[in-house]
Design a protein around this motif. Sequence first.
Motif, PDB file in Angstrom:
ATOM      1  N   ILE A  53      34.584  42.074  31.777  1.00 10.38           N
ATOM      2  CA  ILE A  53      34.539  41.530  33.222  1.00 10.38           C
ATOM      3  C   ILE A  53      35.603  42.218  34.172  1.00 10.38           C
ATOM      4  N   ALA A  54      34.725  42.787  35.333  1.00 12.59           N
ATOM      5  CA  ALA A  54      35.395  44.150  36.076  1.00 12.59           C
ATOM      6  C   ALA A  54      35.309  43.179  37.415  1.00 12.59           C
ATOM      7  N   ILE A  55      37.000  43.484  38.407  1.00 11.85           N
ATOM      8  CA  ILE A  55      36.599  42.784  39.381  1.00 11.85           C
ATOM      9  C   ILE A  55      37.188  44.559  40.226  1.00 11.85           C
ATOM     10  N   LEU A  56      36.011  44.092  40.773  1.00 14.48           N
ATOM     11  CA  LEU A  56      35.853  45.584  41.647  1.00 14.48           C
ATOM     12  C   LEU A  56      36.148  45.364  43.221  1.00 14.48           C
ATOM     13  N   PRO A  57      36.784  46.145  44.418  1.00 13.67           N
ATOM     14  CA  PRO A  57      36.819  46.431  45.632  1.00 13.67           C
ATOM     15  C   PRO A  57      34.986  46.034  45.919  1.00 13.67           C
TER      16      PRO A  57
END
Length: 721
Positions: free
Chosen positions: A626-630
């Motif tokens: 799971i990624a957190i992106l701008p």
Amino acid sequence: MNNATETNIFFDEFEVDLLKRKLLKGGQPIYLKPKAFDLLLTFIGHRGEVLSKNDLLDLVWENQIVEENNLTVHIAALRKALGEMKNEHRFIITVPGCGYRFISGLNELYGNGLVIERQEIQRVTIEEIEKEKSQTAIKKVRNILSRPKTYLLSFISLLLCLLAGGYIWYGRQKTNVAFTQSFKNFSIKRLTTDGKVTVAALSPDGKLFVYSHIDGEQQSLWLGHVDGGEPVQLRPSTPLSYFSLRFTPDASSIYYSSGDENGKSAIYKIPVFGGAPEKIEDTRYLITFAPDGKHFAFVRRDSASTKTVLAMCEADGKNEVELAASPDKTNFVAGSVAWSPDGSQIAVAAGNETDNNYEILTINTTDGNIKTLTAQKWSGIGATSWLADGSGLITVAQKGDSVQKQLWFVAVPGGEAQHLLTDLNLYGTIMLAANQETLLAVQTQTLSNIWVAPAADLSRAKQITTGSIGRIDGWAGLEWTIDGRLVYTAQINGNNTIWTMNSDGSGQKQLIPSDGNNIYPSLSADNRFLIFQSNRSGKYAVWRAKPDGTELKMITDADIAAQPHISPDGRWVIYVTNPEQTGELWRISIDGSSAPVKLADNASWARISPDSRFVACGYESGGQKIAILPIDGGEPLKLFDIPRLANIRQGIHWAPDGKAITYRDWANGIWRQDLEGGEPKRLKGLPNEKIYAFEWSPDGKWFAFTRGAEIRDVILLNNGR
């Protein structure tokens, strides 16, 4: 067969046996692949002529899309077989900038180089006329050596083939009608009863069946007898997921494809009554066996492109050969491969999600030639099984906009399709016994209801809808409005559409008309816009509407746009293109005033944070994470590992305070991952079972979720003949 037969063509010291499709030298066979043999016949028929590369591709690979290097490879193989040394061109001359010329002379017997044994026609055996390999070779030579002395023979042979074809077609039509009519009187026998089966297989004689069983977060493998008795455990309960099961044609062994808790997959072979597994290959292919059991075929993705290919290898996993690549803009369906009883062809479904258009193809196992079998188009196709006499197929398929996969019969070679069984259940694995009277299937019955609980104590949840078997309310989306109502998906006449109701279940009202499959609703925090995914235009796209369902408008024009979510501030919509391949994440403005902006590759099921500054999504990076992106895209700010049975389908939801993300589990409840790090933990108070859609209310005080069940059992259908 005592009709006139053509036998051989002679050139120099070589001999071409047409009926046996062999190249001989001194009576000894020289190995040639089928296409190289066809290439040789083409050169012989056009001896002395200069043939361009395009000419050869059209003559040898008629109506097929192939790369030019395919031709180069086969010419090199042909030269090698003919014994040409480097820079020595005794047979095939390369004409720079033009093409190739075959220069060897043929024995001029009868003035056309074709030796013909003439005999009186006394009788015709239909089965021998169906030997396509020899007939195809003879047909090619007739076409290219079209001189007057061959006309009479060609006409007679053509007439015989037409008569034979008509006889065979008539016989098959009678078989097809008898089969489909008899299945209207089928009886059902339930072989398992606890609803926890994943995949299954039937032995060729229809006496044994093998199935995988869910044991909490693990699975086990069992063997049963269709006539009853206690099943035998073949493999103990372990953290494995079984993808495919197959008996070998002689029923001595079982092949299974499985994946472990570390994401590693392999195909194994075990004796039919148990024993130590033997690893065949490190893959998770869904396989189909050749009738003699010496080879199996499977669909895999081409490592050099996004295309899928149909390949085959020996039963020990060695000597893989690519048979065919999927046609342009389509992909083969991995679980649909089925080898025909006579071994001459493999049936496989192909299509794409862009226009929801799938069909069944047949691929010749000798030369890889692809033919379209079905006139019927489906929105999805699953498992496929041949009738033992080759007159038809049973398949699991979805028609039109339906979300339910039903049982269909498809005639061969005509491709006509008929419903075998129509009900509210779903079907996965299917397998027909050799007697054509017994069909095994994994039948799924669905049941779901929507529940609402105080966010502070999820154990106090109350059921607000009353469903029944076959209902899937809330499975494909569940959202809160700013005034405390719920927006959810419901299935009507086999299609999903979008409804609304009060938080106590009252006041149910349909919002979106029942055209196409309308799923994954998303609402802006100010309640101005409703966003959802739909194929109502003929392809999957993102649609916008007012919260009351009015002012419908498609806002994406990609080939396929899926998994939409609107930012809480109502400015942006994010969505995924190519979800089955690269998974490209895009952002567009809600009013369409700016061009789409690509945010990331290898992403899926994205959700925007409550402050509209970040995006959480599934992300492929050495495994699923799971990624957190701008919100403007770029490299991930954070990456989180996920548990083995984590399920990010339907999105990674943000906690109301934006300090954590949540996602589902395939078996049990919902996971919470704090953005500050640490191990994920399950939300407390939820039932110990699979949860589907879920969401917090805008004020964070209430929590709604879809609580459902999939009851999956092995059934046996006997067609009553």
